[in-house]
Design an enzyme around this catalytic site. Structure first.
Site, short mmCIF file in Angstrom:
data_model
loop_
_atom_site.label_atom_id
_atom_site.label_comp_id
_atom_site.label_asym_id
_atom_site.label_seq_id
_atom_site.Cartn_x
_atom_site.Cartn_y
_atom_site.Cartn_z
N SER A 26 14.45 -8.52 58.89
CA SER A 26 14.79 -7.55 57.82
C SER A 26 15.06 -8.19 56.54
O SER A 26 14.41 -9.10 55.78
CB SER A 26 15.88 -6.72 58.20
OG SER A 26 15.94 -5.52 57.44
N ARG B 79 25.93 4.76 56.12
CA ARG B 79 25.65 4.19 57.45
C ARG B 79 24.88 5.12 58.22
O ARG B 79 24.08 4.30 58.98
CB ARG B 79 27.03 3.66 57.88
CG ARG B 79 26.73 2.76 59.35
CD ARG B 79 25.92 1.47 58.87
NE ARG B 79 26.01 0.53 60.10
CZ ARG B 79 25.23 -0.62 60.22
NH1 ARG B 79 24.38 -0.99 59.16
NH2 ARG B 79 25.29 -1.46 61.20
N ASP C 185 9.09 0.35 64.44
CA ASP C 185 9.91 0.09 63.40
C ASP C 185 9.06 0.90 62.07
O ASP C 185 8.14 0.36 61.74
CB ASP C 185 9.89 -1.31 63.05
CG ASP C 185 11.01 -1.68 61.90
OD1 ASP C 185 11.27 -0.81 61.18
OD2 ASP C 185 11.25 -2.81 61.81
N HIS D 175 13.69 -0.16 63.82
CA HIS D 175 14.08 -1.50 63.30
C HIS D 175 14.96 -2.25 63.99
O HIS D 175 15.05 -3.53 63.77
CB HIS D 175 14.57 -0.99 61.96
CG HIS D 175 14.73 -2.29 60.95
ND1 HIS D 175 13.73 -3.30 60.74
CD2 HIS D 175 15.86 -2.58 60.28
CE1 HIS D 175 14.32 -4.11 59.75
NE2 HIS D 175 15.48 -3.78 59.53
N ASP D 176 15.80 -1.78 64.91
CA ASP D 176 16.73 -2.51 65.76
C ASP D 176 16.30 -3.57 66.40
O ASP D 176 17.12 -4.48 67.19
CB ASP D 176 17.74 -1.59 66.28
CG ASP D 176 18.88 -1.00 65.30
OD1 ASP D 176 19.21 -1.72 64.26
OD2 ASP D 176 19.53 0.00 65.77
#
Lengths: 379, 198
Positions: A154, A224, A319, A352-353
């Site tokens: 990232s 968040r 992602d 994305h994680d």
């Protein structure tokens, strides 16, 4: 997680830099400190060093634990350790907390020695290239002229790319995971909504909330929560939470009902209790500003032509925040620049994680690539 | 040690067509056997494209440059004229857009090399004649469970190249690793064709 292949108990260190640094924005810091950790042993000719660059909310605690009783290990403990893809039996691995961070490195919540008060709103914005300059100074301090690899996911991948462009001779291999050559308008938009949540929190006080004894927790929590939605995939979220209700029935109100709400609020609460809002703002701006082609007439190929590193680019199919298409742009630019590159597009439902998760094909690619680096430096 | 003997016969012939120091793109490169051999024996600049991640790992293990990608999406990541030779080995029969990939091969490279199972091989013809879909050494799948969707004979392939304005530079038809000179479209089971723009 097996303890057998853990780096074990680790201690964070602090490097103090008294030499001033002028940042891309023109602002200068007379001195700064960087928190870092190292794992493994630097070999005699200092050729086995690997730098791990962290993402938006990361820090220097990459692997291991500070005490046996720690609930969680470092943020990339599954990847870094003895016998793991980034093998600390063979490599000397460095993790650091970037300038502007909130885990011990100089940042907005640090005390400004000139005023005796936290920097707050006066802390300058920091660009990815500024981070790379501070990381290079840390490398100098540790006696590392050239990294065997600079690795990041990232925002960390952006730092790895910037390293290869800013210091071509100091990077043998550049591993860019779940990253992008620059953010799209949509991606900047997500960041701006996150920032607006913080900036409009009544307890933000223009960034100088420290002296009011408050933190803009609500804003950071929302930021968040938004972030988490974009780090997961629709399928992954559906698989994990679906429409599952916490109590099993509709309550006809606005309290937590669906499991996904519970998850997001929990993540938001946890994060807003330990992360600094100014750092979050700063990190998202660093993401937005990143555009290594900018100083080459907008030409990423020209920027990458200056590099000497070999590249490994990895993306994950689900992602959408840093989609495979963005990684393919990096790959295309590298190919056009005639730079050596390999590219893996890993099937994953984790969005994305995924770059932080255990996944055999992903780890297989990483292990194979890093194994060759280890052989290369031993030759 | 003569490592050339460790290569599959068809790959050995392909390797023979590639000049030392060439830039070679291997499409559907599998575990990178050909590229690895060419890199260590002919000092080529190699690049592989492979869809399967397990094979990508094998290529990375060999220290090759490999791009994980589906050939059906074309070769847009590669510039015009980037390569000397572009190889497509035992893959074309499983592809949808055959004209597209052949044109892409000669866009990014000067020479194309394609190998494919010859559907005109007599055993295949015989099995059809007896009323069954062929299953043979080079076509080892049952009709209901096969990656292959586009079979052709040597003659068919040659005709397609002609239609696309491409020229055959060399052609070898094999059976069980041995070249077949007499009636190749009947007696050969595996075709290798090297072609370029007319």
């Amino acid at each position: 997680m097996t303890v057998a292949n853990s780096v074990g108990i680790v201690t964070a260190q602090k490097a103090v830099f008294d030499q001033p640094i002028t940042l891309s924005s023109g602002a200068a810091l007379p001195r700064y400190e960087l928190m870092y950790e190292t794992y493994g042993t630097l070999n005699a000719n200092a050729s086995n060093a690997i730098l791990i660059c962290h993402a938006l909310s990361g820090h220097h605690h990459v692997a291991g634990k500070y005490a046996e009783t720690d609930k969680a290990a470092g943020w990339w403990d599954n990847m870094v350790g003895p016998g793991k893809p980034i093998d600390t039996d063979r490599f000397f691995v460095i993790g650091l907390n970037n300038l502007g961070g909130c885990h011990g490195s100089t940042g907005p919540s640090s005390i400004n020695p000139e005023t005796g008060k936290p920097y707050g709103s006066t802390f300058p914005l920091v660009l990815v290239r500024d981070w790379v300059e501070t990381q290079a100074r840390l490398a100098d301090r540790l006696g590392i002229k050239q990294f065997a690899a600079v690795i990041g996911g990232s925002l960390g991948g952006m730092q790895a790319m910037r390293w290869a462009i800013s210091h071509p001779e100091r990077v043998r291999h550049c591993l860019v995971i779940a990253s992008a050559p620059k953010l799209t308008a949509q991606n900047i938009a997500f960041n701006d909504v996150a920032r607006q949540a913080i900036l409009t929190d009544p307890e933000f006080h223009g960034g100088d909330y420290y002296e009011h004894g408050v933190v803009p927790k609500r804003g950071l929590r929302l930021a968040r929560m938004l972030g988490h939605i974009t780090y997961l995939s629709d399928d992954g979220m559906g698989e994990k939470f679906g429409r599952e209700l916490k109590s099993g029935e509709y309550k006809y109100g606005f309290d937590v009902e669906f499991q996904i709400e519970s998850y997001l609020r929990y993540q938001g609460d946890k994060f807003s209790g330990m992360f600094d809002a100014n750092t979050y703002l700063l990190m998202t701006k660093a993401l937005d500003y990143f555009d290594p082609g900018r100083h080459f007439g907008g030409d990423l190929v020209a920027a990458l032509k200056t590099t000497l590193a070999k590249f490994l680019v990895v993306s994950f199919t689900s992602d959408w925040r840093f989609s495979p298409a963005r990684s393919r742009e990096i790959v295309k630019a590298l190919l056009d620049a005639r730079r050596p590159v390999s590219y893996a597009e890993i099937e994953s439902a984790h969005g994305h994680d995924a770059f932080l998760m255990d996944d055999e094909p992903y780890f297989g690619v990483m292990r194979a690539y890093l194994n060759n680096i280890a052989k290369e430096i031993a030759a | 040690m003569s490592a050339v003997n460790t290569l599959r016969p068809d790959l050995k012939l392909i390797a023979g067509w590639i000049k030392p120091g060439s830039a070679v793109l291997d499409l559907g490169c599998g575990d990178g056997e050909l590229l690895h051999w060419l890199a260590s024996h002919k000092q080529i600049q190699g690049m592989g494209v492979e869809k399967d991640v397990g094979q990508v790992v094998s290529c990375v293990e060999k220290g090759l440059s490999v791009i994980q990608s589906d050939l059906e999406y074309g070769l847009a990541q590669f510039e015009d004229g980037r390569f000397d030779d572009v190889v497509l080995s035992l893959t074309i029969q499983a592809m949808h857009n055959i004209e597209g990939i052949l044109q892409e091969m000669l866009r990014v490279g000067r020479t194309g090399i394609v190998t494919f199972p010859n559907f005109g091989f007599w055993e295949n013809r015989w099995q059809i004649a007896t009323g069954r879909m062929p299953v043979s050494e080079t076509i080892p799948y049952q009709w209901y469970n096969t990656p292959n969707i586009h079979f052709c004979t040597v003659n068919d392939f040659d005709r397609l190249l002609g239609k696309l304005g491409m020229r055959i530079d060399e052609q070898i038809v094999l059976h069980q690793g041995e070249p077949v000179e007499f009636l190749p479209n009947l007696l050969g089971s595996l075709a290798l064709v090297r072609f370029s723009k007319r």
